[in-house]
Scaffold this motif. Structure first.
Motif, PDB file in Angstrom:
ATOM      1  N   SER A 216     -32.504  19.667  -5.625  1.00 35.83           N
ATOM      2  CA  SER A 216     -31.114  19.534  -5.176  1.00 35.83           C
ATOM      3  C   SER A 216     -30.276  20.647  -5.793  1.00 35.83           C
ATOM      4  O   SER A 216     -30.495  21.050  -6.940  1.00 35.83           O
ATOM      5  CB  SER A 216     -30.554  18.163  -5.566  1.00 35.83           C
ATOM      6  N   LEU A 217     -29.329  21.142  -5.013  1.00 29.30           N
ATOM      7  CA  LEU A 217     -28.456  22.232  -5.451  1.00 29.30           C
ATOM      8  C   LEU A 217     -27.008  21.797  -5.328  1.00 29.30           C
ATOM      9  O   LEU A 217     -26.651  21.049  -4.419  1.00 29.30           O
ATOM     10  CB  LEU A 217     -28.683  23.477  -4.588  1.00 29.30           C
ATOM     11  N   ASN A 218     -26.168  22.267  -6.258  1.00 30.46           N
ATOM     12  CA  ASN A 218     -24.730  22.060  -6.090  1.00 30.46           C
ATOM     13  C   ASN A 218     -23.984  23.379  -6.005  1.00 30.46           C
ATOM     14  O   ASN A 218     -22.983  23.495  -5.307  1.00 30.46           O
ATOM     15  CB  ASN A 218     -24.162  21.196  -7.227  1.00 30.46           C
ATOM     16  N   LEU A 219     -24.489  24.412  -6.702  1.00 29.65           N
ATOM     17  CA  LEU A 219     -23.870  25.737  -6.665  1.00 29.65           C
ATOM     18  C   LEU A 219     -24.912  26.782  -6.992  1.00 29.65           C
ATOM     19  O   LEU A 219     -25.662  26.647  -7.963  1.00 29.65           O
ATOM     20  CB  LEU A 219     -22.720  25.821  -7.674  1.00 29.65           C
ATOM     21  N   VAL A 220     -24.959  27.830  -6.180  1.00 33.27           N
ATOM     22  CA  VAL A 220     -25.784  29.003  -6.475  1.00 33.27           C
ATOM     23  C   VAL A 220     -24.874  30.221  -6.416  1.00 33.27           C
ATOM     24  O   VAL A 220     -24.175  30.432  -5.421  1.00 33.27           O
ATOM     25  CB  VAL A 220     -26.953  29.171  -5.483  1.00 33.27           C
ATOM     26  N   ALA A 221     -24.873  31.014  -7.485  1.00 30.18           N
ATOM     27  CA  ALA A 221     -24.068  32.236  -7.556  1.00 30.18           C
ATOM     28  C   ALA A 221     -25.016  33.424  -7.670  1.00 30.18           C
ATOM     29  O   ALA A 221     -25.861  33.459  -8.570  1.00 30.18           O
ATOM     30  CB  ALA A 221     -23.129  32.189  -8.755  1.00 30.18           C
ATOM     31  N   VAL A 222     -24.873  34.376  -6.755  1.00 28.86           N
ATOM     32  CA  VAL A 222     -25.739  35.557  -6.736  1.00 28.86           C
ATOM     33  C   VAL A 222     -24.860  36.797  -6.873  1.00 28.86           C
ATOM     34  O   VAL A 222     -24.057  37.101  -5.988  1.00 28.86           O
ATOM     35  CB  VAL A 222     -26.579  35.631  -5.445  1.00 28.86           C
ATOM     36  N   ASP A 223     -25.019  37.495  -7.970  1.00 32.07           N
ATOM     37  CA  ASP A 223     -24.172  38.642  -8.309  1.00 32.07           C
ATOM     38  C   ASP A 223     -24.882  39.951  -7.972  1.00 32.07           C
ATOM     39  O   ASP A 223     -26.106  40.005  -7.856  1.00 32.07           O
ATOM     40  CB  ASP A 223     -23.869  38.590  -9.811  1.00 32.07           C
ATOM     41  N   ASP A 224     -24.092  41.010  -7.814  1.00 28.17           N
ATOM     42  CA  ASP A 224     -24.613  42.373  -7.597  1.00 28.17           C
ATOM     43  C   ASP A 224     -25.578  42.429  -6.420  1.00 28.17           C
ATOM     44  O   ASP A 224     -26.654  43.037  -6.492  1.00 28.17           O
ATOM     45  CB  ASP A 224     -25.310  42.897  -8.863  1.00 28.17           C
ATOM     46  N   VAL A 225     -25.187  41.812  -5.317  1.00 24.08           N
ATOM     47  CA  VAL A 225     -26.084  41.774  -4.165  1.00 24.08           C
ATOM     48  C   VAL A 225     -26.343  43.176  -3.614  1.00 24.08           C
ATOM     49  O   VAL A 225     -27.355  43.396  -2.940  1.00 24.08           O
ATOM     50  CB  VAL A 225     -25.547  40.850  -3.052  1.00 24.08           C
ATOM     51  N   ASN A 226     -25.462  44.114  -3.908  1.00 22.15           N
ATOM     52  CA  ASN A 226     -25.666  45.492  -3.448  1.00 22.15           C
ATOM     53  C   ASN A 226     -26.917  46.127  -4.048  1.00 22.15           C
ATOM     54  O   ASN A 226     -27.449  47.108  -3.523  1.00 22.15           O
ATOM     55  CB  ASN A 226     -24.455  46.360  -3.791  1.00 22.15           C
ATOM     56  N   ASP A 227     -27.403  45.572  -5.175  1.00 23.42           N
ATOM     57  CA  ASP A 227     -28.575  46.144  -5.841  1.00 23.42           C
ATOM     58  C   ASP A 227     -29.851  45.331  -5.621  1.00 23.42           C
ATOM     59  O   ASP A 227     -30.874  45.602  -6.252  1.00 23.42           O
ATOM     60  CB  ASP A 227     -28.316  46.248  -7.353  1.00 23.42           C
ATOM     61  N   LEU A 228     -29.815  44.334  -4.739  1.00 25.33           N
ATOM     62  CA  LEU A 228     -31.004  43.518  -4.504  1.00 25.33           C
ATOM     63  C   LEU A 228     -32.116  44.331  -3.837  1.00 25.33           C
ATOM     64  O   LEU A 228     -31.857  45.094  -2.905  1.00 25.33           O
ATOM     65  CB  LEU A 228     -30.662  42.317  -3.615  1.00 25.33           C
TER      66      LEU A 228
END
Length: 227
Positions: free
Chosen positions: A86-98
């Motif tokens: 189960s998830l409540n929040l996912v934060a993904v930073d610096d997506v430009n560098d994925l």
């Protein structure tokens, strides 16, 4: 008590939404505060704009997962595909560098977010990068998904906003921050408010450890000792 021991036991400061200096970014801060399951938010801005602070602070406030371009892609893939988690929040930073694998994982996570948005399994998705969604150096279908819900640009703070934020930070710590020290920091240090706030914390700790008041020579001594 030695200087090193004092520096080690003094508490660090975790990113918080209350500690974010909004300036022209009040609407973005309000959106982060109000981010609820079933909604997504993309923040973009240059280095030092505070977008990473907002992502970490949101996770700190709500609980959840913080990932960035340095996180192994299979971790992100697991969040996207493990329906028993189960998830409540996912934060993904610096997506430009994925990398390609991480982009594929984020694409799958967006699909899971959309499929569950109106169900009891809904979760919030918070992403951030250094430019607007459609100008990102990413696969086309992922660029589109970054703009599926709310998008805010994080503007750099003015010198006046930064100065007031540092005065407030010093006051919270009971630190007397002379005008010449503040002026020097604003001219010679970078514009990243998280690093500037950290510098005030370190200066306070250094002053206590040395049993000396905060002065410009003390600040320069601190910076020399940490380089």
């Amino acid at each position: 008590m030695t200087q090193q021991l004092l520096l080690d036991i003094l508490p660090g400061t975790l990113p918080s939404l209350d500690g974010f200096v909004a300036g022209p970014n009040q609407a973005a801060l309000d959106a982060v505060r109000g981010l609820a399951p079933g909604h997504a938010l993309y923040l973009w801005g240059g280095v030092g704009s505070g977008r990473s602070h907002l992502l970490r602070a949101c996770v700190q406030a709500q609980g959840g997962h913080y990932l960035d371009a340095r996180t192994p892609a299979h971790w992100l893939q697991g969040l996207a595909t493990d329906e028993d988690r189960s998830l409540n929040l996912v934060a993904v930073d610096d997506v430009n560098d994925l990398n390609e694998a991480a982009q594929a994982a984020l694409f799958a996570l967006f699909n899971r977010w959309r499929a569950t948005a109106s169900t009891a399994d809904a979760f919030a998705l918070l992403t951030a990068g250094d430019r607007a969604p459609l100008t990102m150096p990413l696969r086309e279908d992922l660029r589109t998904r970054l703009g599926w819900d709310l998008v805010f640009r994080i503007e750099q703070l003015s010198d006046e906003d930064r100065a007031q934020a540092l005065r407030d930070r010093a006051q919270q710590r009971g630190l007397a921050l002379p005008d010449d020290v503040l002026h020097w920091i604003l001219i010679h240090h970078d514009r990243d408010m998280e690093r500037l706030s950290s510098l005030i914390d370190r200066l306070d700790q250094y002053s206590l450890a040395r049993h000396r008041p905060v002065t410009l020579p003390l600040l320069k001594e601190l910076l020399a000792d940490t380089h």
